[in-house]
Write an enzyme that holds these catalytic residues in place. Structure first.
Site, mmCIF file in Angstrom:
data_model
loop_
_atom_site.group_PDB
_atom_site.id
_atom_site.type_symbol
_atom_site.label_atom_id
_atom_site.label_comp_id
_atom_site.label_asym_id
_atom_site.label_seq_id
_atom_site.Cartn_x
_atom_site.Cartn_y
_atom_site.Cartn_z
ATOM 1 N N GLU A 130 1.063 -1.445 0.242
ATOM 2 C CA GLU A 130 -0.126 0.337 0.020
ATOM 3 C C GLU A 130 0.745 1.159 -0.068
ATOM 4 O OE1 GLU A 130 -0.357 -2.564 2.234
ATOM 5 O OE2 GLU A 130 -2.563 -2.719 2.209
ATOM 6 N N PHE A 150 -11.233 -6.947 14.548
ATOM 7 C CA PHE A 150 -10.280 -7.406 12.602
ATOM 8 C C PHE A 150 -10.243 -6.508 12.485
ATOM 9 C CE2 PHE A 150 -9.816 -9.657 9.088
ATOM 10 C CZ PHE A 150 -8.787 -9.932 9.449
ATOM 11 N N GLN A 151 -8.668 -6.174 12.572
ATOM 12 C CA GLN A 151 -8.420 -5.185 11.118
ATOM 13 C C GLN A 151 -8.744 -3.571 11.132
ATOM 14 O OE1 GLN A 151 -8.079 -6.072 7.036
ATOM 15 N NE2 GLN A 151 -5.802 -7.920 7.582
ATOM 16 N N LYS A 198 -17.608 -0.518 6.410
ATOM 17 C CA LYS A 198 -17.767 -1.299 5.380
ATOM 18 C C LYS A 198 -20.001 -1.222 5.778
ATOM 19 C CE LYS A 198 -17.501 -5.960 4.153
ATOM 20 N NZ LYS A 198 -16.622 -7.094 4.088
ATOM 21 N N MET A 233 24.175 8.791 1.911
ATOM 22 C CA MET A 233 24.725 9.680 2.790
ATOM 23 C C MET A 233 24.338 9.753 4.296
ATOM 24 S SD MET A 233 24.115 13.798 2.249
ATOM 25 C CE MET A 233 23.125 13.571 0.651
#
Lengths: 566, 163
Positions: free
Chosen positions: A51, A113-114, A163, A473
């Protein structure tokens, strides 16, 4: 009256908001929405492999096209994986709309959940965010999100959708607002005329002026106006990292980038200036060095659309809040009206001084005859091979600074400060242009999984990896400040990148000697033009980026090489 | 210097967290904060006191104004204004002390709103300084508990903070 489910409304509203691509990754809380995506063809979806890459791709798309990039991810881990991409867009003022799934409304707060409080997690790095509480609000929220993301100082907007707001069998009236008006959000349309007049007077009276322009000019699409002003006044112009390409990199009046790794002449000119006009720039600490020593003799004019950028780090003598383009128009009109020109004699002396600085430190890096190349010359060779006309993205580190210093950008919207996914977002929208991601062997491994996405959608970007086998760097700072103790900046057990990209179905070329580079570049942009090519170039690991400003010093305090200081 | 910033805020879930989050995120200090709905149910009125030099206060007001849900904002301390804070204070009140505390409360125009054999609960309204002066007068030693609303403020005269 048209009745639709929340999922269909969302996709329809995205289409009405001008969305061509969604960059995303599905998951449980967004399944109804993904089904709605499947059942239409107006909005295309690009499936990434992580993602974070979706957010960076959307960002690259936004930077190249000027339109908001759109990200769609599921709740919990899907949402939190986008955070780095959202923070990047926030810092760089990039328009982006991020749609995150959320657990069912009745489960919110139960550690379902999630479930993650995405609005809370993202709050400090978004311009605004919305939680959908009623499905019928979706079209208006989407329209508002695009309006907020793309106007004023642009930035990312998150829409969190539980949802149950997208249930396929629950239908509501679809109303997309014709016009958005918000009582609490009215971005400025023009600058204050009195202040602009003062600025023009200061500019006309200047003897040692510098025009310092930033990303705001690019975002506003006002590069032409900036160029017109610079050329009309015959003033020197320097760009920030974000602003590269706003004034042509090969232009006579261009001083190069300014700041920590800015050019000698740009930093010297800033320090000695009597008038500095900052246009769409924000006096970042990577530009100013110590603020109490910044431009000691200069009157500061600051043009920015965000009032909070003005007098935040450097106090402006003439603050102008407004869109860069509108302010530049008004300045030009005032110059026309006044019919005056700046002090030509003073400018001639100023240019003479600047050209002396240019000559004193023009070479910038030492070439040698060894077959092991310097990273700078690889960038120069790539500039020649692409005729200076590619879109260039980079990650963060030495390779980024070398690309910024040695690729002379003549066009705006061609330089993006980060990554492989950004390059992908650009290439999909500019298939006929060359898009090169300049990276290092450290950076590229952060999103290398997207090689798979490139295969799926046929995205033939070029990856130029300046491989010095170390986090350059970090190593440079350790050389300079930690007596060369390379704590965890050395990349042991690197993969064989050629085999790796071949495994993903692309072309890999390894260059270890100078003599191999011309052919490799020719193949990359010629024979393999329509393929993704990973060009893995071994470069000198001991090379440092110079100039480098000395910490706590002024603009003019710089290391020019490992041994030479101003 | 201490400033009283008064804000009309969209009365929406999450709006307040953006205001307080901004202070945490940018290292600004909130001394007091009060918030409640207004006669217009779509708006909340929020008053906060904060300290800082002019430059810092300028940044704070600019950053607050950038929040989409901030509809209007005024720094009340820039002009004549009225500020009030309400305090409920429980004090030990036994024997001769009871009369003394009652007298002090009267002087400060406080009201005793609850009484028990050994405790008075006093309600007091005024500026922050006045509330502190009261605590000082009765002696911090007999204070059992205090609860304060934080500062609310409004401009004097014709000036109105509204849409």
């Amino acid at each position: 009256m048209e009745l639709m489910s929340g999922g269909d409304m969302l996709v329809r509203a995205l289409h009405e908001s001008g969305v061509e691509y969604i960059y995303g990754y599905p998951g449980g809380s967004l399944l109804h929405v993904y089904d709605a995506v499947y059942r239409q063809s107006a909005v295309k979806h690009v499936l990434v492999r992580h993602e974070q890459a979706a957010a960076h791709m959307a960002d690259g798309y936004a930077r190249a096209t000027g339109k908001p990039g759109v990200v769609m991810v599921t709740s919990g881990p899907g949402a939190t994986n986008t955070i780095t991409g959202i923070a990047t867009a926030f810092t760089d003022s990039i328009p982006m709309v991020v749609i995150t799934g959320q657990v069912m409304s009745h489960l919110i707060g139960d550690d379902a959940f999630q479930e993650t409080d995405m609005l809370g997690v993202s709050r400090p790095i978004v311009k605004h965010s919305f939680a959908v509480r009623r499905p019928e609000d979706i079209p208006e929220i989407v329209a508002k999100a695009f309006y907020i993301a793309s106007t004023g100082r642009p930035g990312p907007v998150v829409i969190d959708i539980p949802k149950d707001m997208t249930m396929p069998n629950e239908r509501y009236e679809y109303v997309y607002p014709k016009k958005i008006k918000m009582r609490s959000y009215t971005p400025p349309q023009r600058g204050h005329s009195g202040q602009i007049k003062k600025a023009v007077e200061l500019l006309l009276a200047a003897k040692r002026p510098v025009i310092y322009s930033g990303g705001g000019v690019i975002i506003d699409g006002s590069s032409d106006k900036l160029r017109a002003l610079v050329d009309r006044l015959n003033f020197p112009c320097t760009n920030t990292l974000m602003g590269l390409g706003a004034y042509p990199g090969t232009g006579e009046r261009f001083l190069g980038m300014l700041g920590m790794h800015g050019s000698y002449e740009a930093n010297m000119a800033m320090h000695n200036a009597d008038v500095v006009i900052a246009i769409g720039a924000r006096f970042d600490d990577r530009v100013t060095n110590a603020t109490n020593k910044f431009c000691p003799d200069a009157k500061i004019i600051h043009v920015d659309i965000d009032p909070s950028s003005i007098s935040k780090t450097i106090i402006a003598d003439v603050p102008i809040v407004g869109p860069v383009g509108a302010v530049l128009d008004e300045m030009m009109a005032l110059l026309d009206e006044a019919g005056e020109t700046p002090d030509a004699e003073a400018l001639e002396t100023w240019w003479k001084q600047i050209n002396e600085w240019r000559e004193r430190h023009g070479g910038r890096y030492e070439k040698n005859d060894s077959q092991l190349m310097k990273p700078q010359e690889v960038i120069e060779a790539m500039w020649t091979a692409t005729k200076g006309d590619a879109f260039i993205t980079s990650d963060v580190g030495q390779h980024q600074m070398f690309a910024a210093q040695y690729y002379k950008f003549d066009k705006p919207n061609r330089w993006m400060g980060f990554g492989f996914p950004a390059a992908m977002g650009i290439k999909m929208n500019f298939p006929d242009d060359m898009v090169v991601c300049v990276t290092g062997e450290g950076s590229i491994q952060m999103n290398i999984q997207e090689l798979s996405t490139c295969l799926q959608y046929g995205i033939p970007v070029k990856i130029l990896c300046l491989n010095n086998g170390s986090l350059g760097m970090v190593r440079q700072w350790q050389d300079m400040n930690y007596e060369g103790r390379h704590s965890h900046s050395y990349m042991e057990s690197l993969p064989d990148f050629v085999k790796l990209v071949e495994a993903y179905g692309h072309v890999g070329i390894r260059v270890t000697e100078r003599d191999q580079l011309p052919q490799a570049l020719e193949d990359t942009f010629g024979k393999y033009n329509d393929r993704l090519v990973f060009l893995d170039v071994a470069v000198d690991e001991t090379e440092h980026v110079y100039p480098m400003q000395v910490p706590t010093g002024s603009m003019r305090d710089m290391w020019l090489s490992k041994t030479e200081r101003t | 210097m201490r400033h009283i910033i008064s804000i009309l805020l969209e009365n929406e879930p999450g709006a307040l967290s953006r205001v307080t989050g901004l202070f945490a995120q940018r290292g600004y200090n909130i001394e007091t904060l009060t918030v409640a709905p207004t006669e217009d149910e779509t708006l909340s009125r929020l008053t906060m006191t904060t300290t800082g030099d002019d430059r810092k206060i300028e940044q704070i007001t600019k950053q607050l104004n950038k929040l989409i849900e901030v509809v209007k904002l005024v720094d009340l301390s820039e002009g004549p204004h009225i500020e009030r804070e309400l305090m409920l204070i429980k004090v030990k009140a036994i024997g001769a002390q009871r009369a003394e505390i009652k007298r002090t409360a009267d002087i400060f125009r406080g009201q005793i709103v609850d009484v028990s054999p050994s405790v008075y609960t006093i309600q007091l309204t005024g500026t922050t300084d006045k509330l502190e002066a009261f605590i000082e007068s009765i002696g911090p030693g007999c204070v059992l508990e205090t609860v304060r609303t934080g500062v609310s403020g409004i401009a004097r005269g014709e000036k109105v903070l509204s849409l």
